[in-house]
Design a protein around this motif. Sequence first.
Motif, PDB file in Angstrom:
ATOM      1  N   ARG A  72      65.345 -72.304  53.734  1.00 22.06           N
ATOM      2  CA  ARG A  72      65.841 -73.014  54.959  1.00 22.06           C
ATOM      3  C   ARG A  72      65.242 -74.546  55.041  1.00 22.06           C
ATOM      4  O   ARG A  72      63.973 -74.354  55.035  1.00 22.06           O
ATOM      5  CB  ARG A  72      66.129 -72.304  56.268  1.00 22.06           C
ATOM      6  CG  ARG A  72      66.633 -73.531  57.294  1.00 22.06           C
ATOM      7  CD  ARG A  72      66.741 -72.563  58.713  1.00 22.06           C
ATOM      8  NE  ARG A  72      66.872 -73.453  59.827  1.00 22.06           N
ATOM      9  CZ  ARG A  72      66.216 -74.346  60.516  1.00 22.06           C
ATOM     10  NH1 ARG A  72      64.824 -74.345  60.134  1.00 22.06           N
ATOM     11  NH2 ARG A  72      66.778 -74.919  61.597  1.00 22.06           N
ATOM     12  N   HIS A  97      81.983 -78.571  50.098  1.00 24.31           N
ATOM     13  CA  HIS A  97      80.900 -77.571  49.463  1.00 24.31           C
ATOM     14  C   HIS A  97      79.644 -78.476  50.533  1.00 24.31           C
ATOM     15  O   HIS A  97      78.768 -78.884  50.011  1.00 24.31           O
ATOM     16  CB  HIS A  97      80.466 -78.294  48.369  1.00 24.31           C
ATOM     17  CG  HIS A  97      79.654 -77.137  47.344  1.00 24.31           C
ATOM     18  ND1 HIS A  97      80.250 -76.224  46.610  1.00 24.31           N
ATOM     19  CD2 HIS A  97      78.275 -76.954  47.513  1.00 24.31           C
ATOM     20  CE1 HIS A  97      79.391 -75.444  46.397  1.00 24.31           C
ATOM     21  NE2 HIS A  97      78.405 -75.988  46.598  1.00 24.31           N
ATOM     22  N   ASP A  98      79.744 -77.745  51.899  1.00 27.23           N
ATOM     23  CA  ASP A  98      78.731 -78.480  52.567  1.00 27.23           C
ATOM     24  C   ASP A  98      77.916 -77.461  53.376  1.00 27.23           C
ATOM     25  O   ASP A  98      77.180 -77.188  54.368  1.00 27.23           O
ATOM     26  CB  ASP A  98      79.168 -79.068  53.911  1.00 27.23           C
ATOM     27  CG  ASP A  98      80.415 -78.306  54.528  1.00 27.23           C
ATOM     28  OD1 ASP A  98      80.862 -77.311  54.009  1.00 27.23           O
ATOM     29  OD2 ASP A  98      81.031 -78.721  55.698  1.00 27.23           O
ATOM     30  N   ARG A  99      77.804 -76.017  52.773  1.00 28.71           N
ATOM     31  CA  ARG A  99      76.994 -74.987  53.065  1.00 28.71           C
ATOM     32  C   ARG A  99      75.929 -74.370  52.150  1.00 28.71           C
ATOM     33  O   ARG A  99      75.430 -73.385  52.375  1.00 28.71           O
ATOM     34  CB  ARG A  99      78.223 -73.853  53.558  1.00 28.71           C
ATOM     35  CG  ARG A  99      78.719 -74.018  54.931  1.00 28.71           C
ATOM     36  CD  ARG A  99      79.863 -73.190  55.361  1.00 28.71           C
ATOM     37  NE  ARG A  99      81.119 -73.328  54.771  1.00 28.71           N
ATOM     38  CZ  ARG A  99      82.219 -72.389  54.849  1.00 28.71           C
ATOM     39  NH1 ARG A  99      82.140 -71.325  55.657  1.00 28.71           N
ATOM     40  NH2 ARG A  99      83.253 -72.826  54.322  1.00 28.71           N
ATOM     41  N   CYS A 154      70.077 -77.287  54.927  1.00 29.53           N
ATOM     42  CA  CYS A 154      70.634 -76.679  53.702  1.00 29.53           C
ATOM     43  C   CYS A 154      69.632 -75.717  52.999  1.00 29.53           C
ATOM     44  O   CYS A 154      68.736 -75.332  53.690  1.00 29.53           O
ATOM     45  CB  CYS A 154      70.655 -77.966  52.629  1.00 29.53           C
ATOM     46  SG  CYS A 154      68.894 -78.791  52.254  1.00 29.53           S
ATOM     47  N   PRO A 162      71.724 -66.949  52.392  1.00 30.42           N
ATOM     48  CA  PRO A 162      72.872 -67.540  52.954  1.00 30.42           C
ATOM     49  C   PRO A 162      73.681 -66.985  54.150  1.00 30.42           C
ATOM     50  O   PRO A 162      74.334 -67.614  54.852  1.00 30.42           O
ATOM     51  CB  PRO A 162      73.790 -67.428  51.576  1.00 30.42           C
ATOM     52  CG  PRO A 162      73.084 -67.339  50.468  1.00 30.42           C
ATOM     53  CD  PRO A 162      71.830 -66.712  50.963  1.00 30.42           C
ATOM     54  N   ARG A 164      71.608 -72.329  61.364  1.00 27.57           N
ATOM     55  CA  ARG A 164      72.094 -73.699  61.132  1.00 27.57           C
ATOM     56  C   ARG A 164      71.754 -74.495  62.529  1.00 27.57           C
ATOM     57  O   ARG A 164      72.064 -75.758  62.358  1.00 27.57           O
ATOM     58  CB  ARG A 164      73.632 -73.643  61.066  1.00 27.57           C
ATOM     59  CG  ARG A 164      74.043 -72.767  59.708  1.00 27.57           C
ATOM     60  CD  ARG A 164      73.666 -73.640  58.283  1.00 27.57           C
ATOM     61  NE  ARG A 164      74.409 -72.910  57.189  1.00 27.57           N
ATOM     62  CZ  ARG A 164      74.284 -73.665  56.103  1.00 27.57           C
ATOM     63  NH1 ARG A 164      73.432 -74.775  55.966  1.00 27.57           N
ATOM     64  NH2 ARG A 164      74.798 -72.879  54.987  1.00 27.57           N
ATOM     65  N   PHE A 192      83.534 -71.428  48.971  1.00 28.42           N
ATOM     66  CA  PHE A 192      84.029 -72.107  49.935  1.00 28.42           C
ATOM     67  C   PHE A 192      85.139 -73.203  49.478  1.00 28.42           C
ATOM     68  O   PHE A 192      85.591 -73.300  48.471  1.00 28.42           O
ATOM     69  CB  PHE A 192      82.819 -72.762  50.495  1.00 28.42           C
ATOM     70  CG  PHE A 192      81.524 -71.831  51.169  1.00 28.42           C
ATOM     71  CD1 PHE A 192      82.209 -71.022  51.891  1.00 28.42           C
ATOM     72  CD2 PHE A 192      80.482 -71.927  50.414  1.00 28.42           C
ATOM     73  CE1 PHE A 192      81.260 -70.033  52.230  1.00 28.42           C
ATOM     74  CE2 PHE A 192      79.509 -71.155  51.018  1.00 28.42           C
ATOM     75  CZ  PHE A 192      79.834 -70.116  51.754  1.00 28.42           C
ATOM     76  N   HIS A 219      74.870 -81.352  49.854  1.00 33.71           N
ATOM     77  CA  HIS A 219      75.317 -82.255  50.734  1.00 33.71           C
ATOM     78  C   HIS A 219      74.179 -82.841  51.569  1.00 33.71           C
ATOM     79  O   HIS A 219      73.090 -82.677  51.208  1.00 33.71           O
ATOM     80  CB  HIS A 219      76.071 -81.361  51.986  1.00 33.71           C
ATOM     81  CG  HIS A 219      75.473 -80.278  52.780  1.00 33.71           C
ATOM     82  ND1 HIS A 219      75.074 -79.069  51.991  1.00 33.71           N
ATOM     83  CD2 HIS A 219      74.646 -80.251  53.669  1.00 33.71           C
ATOM     84  CE1 HIS A 219      74.492 -78.134  52.837  1.00 33.71           C
ATOM     85  NE2 HIS A 219      73.888 -79.063  53.884  1.00 33.71           N
TER      86      HIS A 219
END
Length: 384
Positions: A220, A39-41, A315, A279, A284, A35, A45
């Motif tokens: 998750r 780096h927020d996925r 996250c 992933p 989300r 990404f 984060h």
Amino acid sequence: MATYDVIVVGLGGMGSAAAAHLAARGQQVLGLERFGPAHDRGSSHGGSRITRQSYFEDPAYVPLLLRAYELWDQLADDSGADVITLTGGVFLGRPDSLTVAGSLRAAREWGLPHELLDAGEIRRRFPTLTPAEDEVGLYETAAGFVRPEVTVAAHLALAGQRGAELHYDEPVTGWSATAGGGVRVRTAAGEYTAGQLVVCPGAWAPELLADLDVPFTVERQVMYWFQPSGGVGPYAPDRHPIYIHEDAEGTQVYGFPAIDGPDGGAKVAFFRHGSPCSPDTIDREVHPAEVAFMAEHLAAVLPTLPGRYLTAATCMYTTTPDQHFVIAQHPRHPAVTVACGFSGHGFKFVPVVGEILADLATTGTTKHPIALFDPRRPALEATP
């Protein structure tokens, strides 16, 4: 085909630290990230992560924590970034709970400064917390929080300043050992070779490290922000500590001071109360029932929370069966070093893990105690 001393795959918390440490040692480093630099996925984060030394997971982590604290200060000095804040921390529950008994064991074994407080003393010193009469808390002044996004950015900036080549939006599709003892890495853009490979894949560990034969579970997790009733004043970092509360059923909730201004609320989350995902399949969206479930738990121990719900974020934890890390040279590939399975409690170790990975990639050994993280340990044997 470009060739490097070390290729680092994954530039989140651990990978960015490894790149910075390796570049500081004069290694020619290529960093590859699927990404962008935000780096927020993945798992690095959410604005804050707890740091603490009285480690209820296992006292064996304490030497690494003590070194990590030194390196957090060094990172702050080297980067000028606000990466760590010490607020003190309270770890609450019944005396025989893992949160309390485990923290006390680690503190006593390593001679860490701490206090054991009864429920009345906790309420007097920290009015934001209202434990039950049969609950106690271990308080340590060395606890606080670190900032994951700021930390990753600081390590990446230092890595770049020290000569590392960093590629974003370039996912790794595979890697293999070469006949000469090095490695070849394939990405969506091409191929690269190096003498050593460091793999920090986060939730992509089951894909990129399938031949490690570790039964990782990706979960998750949800982080929540609530605006306390009466405002965030009592939750200021100089008044409200970080905390972990374990109830009679063993459910752990943790939280932070209000660090995002008067309208930013206070962050809270469950510790290891997630749902399996990948992933590619992670949901989300945070649903009303999840918010209500968290609010119910908060009301039992924090008198002005949940207050008003503000927002939430997801996250991923990548968890091993025994919830300990995997940090080692790959058992089948001596030119490959792996760091994964941080099981929701790894970010506080980021700078020392970076140092360990640099040790392993350059010398094949490290002075740090990492036997607990061997991927061949019996607890990680895959079920047939």
